[in-house]
Design a protein around this motif. Sequence first.
Motif, PDB file in Angstrom:
ATOM      1  N   THR A  89       1.166  -1.070  -0.144  1.00  0.00           N
ATOM      2  CA  THR A  89       0.203   0.007  -0.080  1.00  0.00           C
ATOM      3  C   THR A  89       0.826   1.201   0.059  1.00  0.00           C
ATOM      4  OG1 THR A  89      -1.637  -0.913   1.074  1.00  0.00           O
ATOM      5  CG2 THR A  89      -2.022   1.442   1.239  1.00  0.00           C
ATOM      6  N   LEU A  90       0.545   1.956  -0.342  1.00  0.00           N
ATOM      7  CA  LEU A  90       0.883   3.629  -1.194  1.00  0.00           C
ATOM      8  C   LEU A  90       0.049   4.587  -0.785  1.00  0.00           C
ATOM      9  CD1 LEU A  90       3.028   2.778  -4.432  1.00  0.00           C
ATOM     10  CD2 LEU A  90       3.707   2.267  -1.810  1.00  0.00           C
ATOM     11  N   ALA A  91       0.385   5.351   0.399  1.00  0.00           N
ATOM     12  CA  ALA A  91      -0.885   5.799   0.712  1.00  0.00           C
ATOM     13  C   ALA A  91       0.439   7.419   2.058  1.00  0.00           C
ATOM     14  CB  ALA A  91      -1.367   5.243   1.927  1.00  0.00           C
ATOM     15  N   HIS A  92      -0.465   8.392   2.073  1.00  0.00           N
ATOM     16  CA  HIS A  92      -0.124   9.194   2.660  1.00  0.00           C
ATOM     17  C   HIS A  92      -0.137   8.702   4.387  1.00  0.00           C
ATOM     18  CE1 HIS A  92      -4.358   9.440   3.821  1.00  0.00           C
ATOM     19  NE2 HIS A  92      -4.161   9.884   4.637  1.00  0.00           N
ATOM     20  N   ASN A  93      -0.457   7.587   4.355  1.00  0.00           N
ATOM     21  CA  ASN A  93      -0.952   7.672   6.148  1.00  0.00           C
ATOM     22  C   ASN A  93       0.119   6.175   5.573  1.00  0.00           C
ATOM     23  OD1 ASN A  93      -2.344   5.676   5.272  1.00  0.00           O
ATOM     24  ND2 ASN A  93      -3.724   5.993   6.606  1.00  0.00           N
ATOM     25  N   ILE A  94       1.627   6.086   5.358  1.00  0.00           N
ATOM     26  CA  ILE A  94       1.493   4.445   5.948  1.00  0.00           C
ATOM     27  C   ILE A  94       3.334   5.072   5.541  1.00  0.00           C
ATOM     28  CG2 ILE A  94       3.024   2.787   4.162  1.00  0.00           C
ATOM     29  CD1 ILE A  94      -0.321   2.379   5.456  1.00  0.00           C
ATOM     30  N   ASN A  95       3.861   4.694   6.508  1.00  0.00           N
ATOM     31  CA  ASN A  95       5.834   5.345   6.178  1.00  0.00           C
ATOM     32  C   ASN A  95       6.108   4.740   5.513  1.00  0.00           C
ATOM     33  OD1 ASN A  95       7.749   6.110   7.400  1.00  0.00           O
ATOM     34  ND2 ASN A  95       8.621   4.860   8.840  1.00  0.00           N
ATOM     35  N   ASP A  96       6.666   5.313   4.575  1.00  0.00           N
ATOM     36  CA  ASP A  96       7.693   4.020   3.051  1.00  0.00           C
ATOM     37  C   ASP A  96       8.964   4.678   2.785  1.00  0.00           C
ATOM     38  OD1 ASP A  96       7.896   2.472   1.323  1.00  0.00           O
ATOM     39  OD2 ASP A  96       6.494   3.201  -0.545  1.00  0.00           O
ATOM     40  N   GLY A  97       9.803   5.204   3.141  1.00  0.00           N
ATOM     41  CA  GLY A  97      11.022   5.701   3.050  1.00  0.00           C
ATOM     42  C   GLY A  97      10.835   7.289   3.052  1.00  0.00           C
ATOM     43  N   ASP A  98      10.974   7.998   1.865  1.00  0.00           N
ATOM     44  CA  ASP A  98      10.601   9.206   1.453  1.00  0.00           C
ATOM     45  C   ASP A  98       9.719   9.467   1.249  1.00  0.00           C
ATOM     46  OD1 ASP A  98      14.300   8.591  -0.561  1.00  0.00           O
ATOM     47  OD2 ASP A  98      13.604   9.671   1.557  1.00  0.00           O
TER      48      ASP A  98
END
Length: 308
Positions: A89-98
Amino acid sequence: MTDSQTTRNTTRPLQVRPPGRRAAWAIGGVVAAALLLSQSLKVIPAGYVGVVFSAFSGVKSGVRQEGIHLLMPFVDRVNLYDARLQEVTLAHNINDGDEGAIRARSQEGLDITADVTVQFRIDRAKAAILHKELGRNYLQTVIRPQVRSKVRDAIGQFSAADLISTQRQAVEASITTALRQVFERNNLVLDSVLLRELRIPDSVAKAIEQKQTAEQQVAVEKNRLQQANISAQRAVVEAEGAAKASVAKARGEAEALSLRGRALRENPQLIQLTVAEKLSPGIQTVMLPSDGNFLLDVANLTKPKTGN
């Protein structure tokens, strides 16, 4: 030999080897056997596949499925891969690096932020190729960057108004088609793409809503005008029909009168019949057919005679 020497020799204690050395060897053998057995057997858990790496030949082509497998000890090593359904999941509330959510631009260059979930699994039959070409880090090296790239490409094909209104499914279909090709090339199986949310700046969203409201009002007015035109056309058609009916009725009546007049001219007896029809039933008369046209008064004929 003297008696004293004989006595000393017979009274010297016997030397016996300690039993600990044999036990140590036995324990060592058991441990070695257990270690050898552990290196020879490998259990593949449910939902996983195993890729065997040999110190002599490298990655073996076969894939080990669930269950117990026999290996060459200290030479073969099994790498486990999760073959169950996975998601990223790629979302604004997911910590995904940069960055988390995907930032893209619409067809007219407006900023669009997308939250996307991609469900996938590895191709079980090609797990060995996946291990050789990508390794365990395929999530960071392939899936995440490709999802971002294809989502940006798909969003760039549509206007902002279409993205937030009617073309959401078209965007998902475009992303799915592009990602499926990439996943197949990398021995992965794409299950689905879920476009969770598309966000645009509030000012742009408000402008789009106002435009859509105005367009809806115009559409309503056009519909009303079309309905009015249809009603007017219907009234014209009905009036023309009524006029044509009146003309047809008048023409029919005129033709009927003409035919009646011709019949009376050709047959004078019809005149007496017509007169009789008009007078009946107020006057009791009877018309007798004869060569001399006359009318008989029924009342006089039926009046009783009086004596002289």
